[in-house]
Every structure is written in structure tokens, then in C-alpha cells.
Design an enzyme around this catalytic site. Structure first.
Site, PDB file in Angstrom:
ATOM      1  CG  ASP A  74      31.629 -31.238   5.799  1.00  0.00           C
ATOM      2  OD1 ASP A  74      31.855 -30.304   5.018  1.00  0.00           O
ATOM      3  OD2 ASP A  74      32.127 -32.371   5.679  1.00  0.00           O
ATOM      4  CD  GLU A 165      37.977 -28.225  -2.211  1.00  0.00           C
ATOM      5  OE1 GLU A 165      38.867 -29.042  -2.527  1.00  0.00           O
ATOM      6  OE2 GLU A 165      37.067 -28.499  -1.400  1.00  0.00           O
ATOM      7  CE  LYS A 201      37.358 -27.535   1.988  1.00  0.00           C
ATOM      8  NZ  LYS A 201      36.224 -28.495   2.088  1.00  0.00           N
ATOM      9  CB  THR A 225      40.777 -29.312   2.364  1.00  0.00           C
ATOM     10  OG1 THR A 225      39.890 -30.386   2.703  1.00  0.00           O
ATOM     11  CG2 THR A 225      40.929 -29.214   0.858  1.00  0.00           C
ATOM     12  CG  PHE A 247      39.929 -35.565   5.419  1.00  0.00           C
ATOM     13  CD1 PHE A 247      39.858 -34.241   5.843  1.00  0.00           C
ATOM     14  CD2 PHE A 247      39.433 -35.864   4.166  1.00  0.00           C
ATOM     15  CE1 PHE A 247      39.307 -33.248   5.050  1.00  0.00           C
ATOM     16  CE2 PHE A 247      38.874 -34.884   3.355  1.00  0.00           C
ATOM     17  CZ  PHE A 247      38.810 -33.575   3.801  1.00  0.00           C
TER      18      PHE A 247
END
Length: 400
Positions: A74, A165, A201, A225, A247
């Protein structure tokens, strides 16, 4: 037609991902350079078991983890990604608006060249002239192009996929998200990067998930996400999304704030339990959607040695994880025997107590009204990434 999981396996094999299984990697040498209960309509009725299966002998926790779970980095830092990619332990890379904003402001000649190319490309595509006010569509093209420039560099470093994204400001706009996703994929293909190397994303809103439904039918694979709720995960799987990014750390943050509790044992961490529930549901009902948790917190509290990777170790064996460099460093410094398999497809599927069901726009909205954790953290995440996007736009305006 192969499933996404089968496709992923084939891609890794075809691009060299198997090298991490063919020899014992000396990770330390390579990496030594400096550098209350949830308020939700989907409350689980049982805690999933955690099978404890030993891993093969390895010199570090990172190597043992890579035997159980596909690993992604990441980060948008080219040198850091290259350093970790050289270990053979990583397959994918993920980016977000923060990383792209950082690239825009970096000052490093390589990133500055990406910015200048993005600005020139946007001018050519939208006919914006030097010295004139910059139209919104020109800025959008420049922003997407910069993300693609960064992604192209990362594609050259990892054997698998890179996540890029869509403008987070389109999180509640299905049509706009689809349009921008198609444009991003077209830019990659202009550069010779096939769509099979890219994940688009999209935020885990109903509208973002429906954008993924459309794009997946076009062969554009999606990463949903900002997932904080079983409801979002189920909707994404039913839409055919290639992958979700729940998350666990931010779910833990919410529960700590609500309960006043400062620490949890890792196996009882609310974020860990939420991810295991999503994973179990996917495996029980045959969804091919990959579960790739991201955004980590110390279950036992920041002052406990080794707690920074509590959630990671508690989810060992899940399909995939994306991990930032500092936590990869921590795992590299830990002995291999701290890793035990905690997620196993057959066992978790058998223990899943959730029924299968079909979500509609109306039923999703009804359940979502009761999902306080999901609502709070999704808004927080969208707001934070919107702020980073606006920073990036201001940086780009100065370059025109």
C-alpha cells in the site's frame, strides 16, 4: 470462463509470482536500507473459529505470511515498492488519492515528470491554452492521467495488479464513475498496459457498487474500497466485484470510541471479526470476490510491542492483504513462528451463520440506515480522500 480467483492465480504464475515459493528469500538483507456492539442490521450470531495450522519454515513473519496470503503493498513510493517487490513476496500494489497527491507535490524529478506529462496530456485532450482559466474537465483529465502515470510505473515493478482510484467526489454518481473508470482504462491501454493488470477503485456506496456491476461486465475489474460493513461487502459480492478492501483498523477505531475500551485481544478485535465474517460469507455462498483487508491498527494498543501487526496476524490466510511499508518492515523483523493460519476457506464457510439473500437499492438503503459504523466511517473516509483530491487539484492548477 475462469473465476477471478483462478485468473489471479494464472496471472501470478505467468508474471513470475511463483518465485516467492521457489526459494528462501533473505528478506532482512534486501530490506535493511533505511527508509458497545455494532449498530447494524447484520449482527453476527456466532464467532467464527480460528484454525491454527503451522506454516512452513521461514526466516521472517513476512515470508510465512506470504505463504498463506497474497500480499500487496500500500504505497505510491516508487523506490519503496521496488525494494519490496525485489523480495518476490509481493504480488500487487494499491494507490489512493493521498499517494497521488504526494506524487504531485514530491519534487523528485521522476514524479515531476509525471506531473508535467499529465498537464501536457490534459491540455492536448481538452484544448486548454496556457495562461487561461483551467476548465474542470481539463483538471479531471490531468488528475486521472497523473494517477495512471504513477500506476504504470508500479505495474513495471509488481507482477500482479495495481489499483487506481476513480475521483472520490463521484462516490454517489454511478454514471460519472463509469465514465471516468473507462477513461482511466483507456489511458492505461494507450500506454500498453492491459486492463487485466489494473483494478479500478470505487467507494463502497450503493452507487459505486453499481458502477462496478457495469464495469465488471466490460472486463474492467474493480476494487470496492472504504468497506466498513458486512452490508457493503455482501452488496459488492452480489454485484460481481473482483475485490473488496475492508478496513479493520478503522472499524476498530469506531468501536473503541463507542465503547471506551482501549484494547482488544486480536482474535476479538471488532475489525478482525468483521473481515472474517465477510470472508466466510463469500466462501460459503461461492462468490469469487476477493477479500483484501487494508488500513490496520494495533488491537492491543500502541504501547504493546508487536501490536502494530495484530490485525494482520489475526487475519493470516485471508485471500489477500494490502500492507503499508512500515508494517512490512515490522513483519520482516519478526520471527516466522508468530504466523498461524487464522482464515481457512472451508472451515470459515462451514462456520458462517449468515443466510444468502439478494439486496436491492431499497433494501440496501433500509439496512444502511441502521448501520451506524458503516455510515460514520464511510463519510469520514470519503471526506478525507476528497480533501486530498482538492489538494492535488490545487497542485495541478499551479502547473498549467
Amino acid at each position: 470462463q475462469p473465476s477471478p480467483l483462478e485468473t489471479k492465480s494464472t496471472l501470478i504464475q505467468n508474471t513470475g509470482g511463483t518465485m516467492k515459493f521457489s526459494h528462501l528469500v533473505t528478506t532482512f538483507a534486501i530490506l535493511s536500507t533505511p527508509h458497545p456492539a455494532p449498530t447494524t442490521a447484520f449482527t453476527p450470531t456466532a464467532t467464527l473459529p480460528s484454525p491454527r495450522l503451522p506454516t512452513r519454515l521461514r526466516t521472517s513473519a513476512l515470508e510465512s505470511l506470504a505463504d498463506l496470503t497474497t500480499l500487496s503493498i500500500d504505497s505510491g513510493d516508487i523506490d519503496t515498492v521496488a525494494r519490496y517487490a525485489s523480495t518476490g513476496l509481493l504480488t500487487d500494489a494499491t494507490t489512493n488519492p493521498l499517494f497521488v497527491s504526494q506524487a504531485g507535490a514530491n519534487g523528485d524529478a521522476r514524479y515531476e515528470a509525471m506531473v508535467q506529462e499529465a498537464v501536457s496530456y490534459a491540455k492536448a485532450k481538452t484544448c486548454a491554452q496556457d495562461g487561461c482559466a483551467v476548465p474542470e474537465d481539463t483538471l479531471e483529465v490531468a488528475m486521472d492521467r497523473l494517477a495512471v502515470n504513477l500506476g504504470k510505473e508500479l505495474v513495471s515493478l509488481v507482477p500482479g495488479r495495481v489499483s487506481t482510484e476513480v475521483d472520490i467526489r463521484l462516490s454517489y454518481d454511478t454514471e460519472g464513475s463509469v465514465r471516468r473508470a473507462r477513461s482511466i482504462i483507456a489511458m492505461y491501454e494507450e500506454m500498453g498496459v492491459g486492463r487485466e493488470r489494473i483494478l479500478i477503485k470505487l467507494a463502497g456506496t450503493w452507487e459505486g457498487i453499481q458502477a462496478a456491476r457495469i464495469l465488471e461486465k466490460e472486463g474492467i475489474q474493480c476494487n470496492i474500497t472504504l468497506v466498513f460493513s458486512f452490508l457493503q461487502a455482501a452488496a459488492a459480492a452480489q454485484a460481481g466485484a473482483y475485490l473488496i478492501s475492508p478496513f479493520p483498523g478503522r472499524i476498530l477505531d469506531w468501536h473503541k470510541k463507542q465503547s471506551g475500551k482501549e484494547s482488544y485481544t486480536p482474535d476479538a478485535d471488532p475489525g478482525v471479526l468483521a473481515v472474517k465474517r465477510m470472508y466466510a460469507y463469500f466462501r460459503k455462498f461461492g462468490y469469487d470476490t476477493i477479500c483484501m483487508p487494508a488500513s490496520w491498527r494495533p488491537s492491543r494498543g500502541a504501547g504493546v510491542a508487536g501490536s502494530d501487526v495484530d490485525e494482520i496476524l489475526a487475519l493470516a490466510g485471508v485471500d489477500e492483504m494490502t500492507i503499508p511499508p512500515p508494517l512490512l518492515d515490522s513483519l520482516s523483523a519478526m520471527p516466522s513462528d508468530v504466523v498461524e493460519q487464522k482464515c481457512e476457506a472451508s472451515a470459515d464457510a462451514a462456520a458462517c451463520t449468515d443466510p444468502n439473500f439478494t439486496l436491492t437499492k431499497e433494501s440496501f438503503a433500509s439496512y444502511w440506515e441502521t448501520d451506524t459504523c458503516g455510515q460514520d466511517k464511510l463519510k469520514e473516509g470519503i471526506d478525507a480522500f476528497t480533501a486530498e483530491t482538492e489538494k492535488l487539484l490545487n497542485i495541478l492548477i499551479e502547473k498549467f
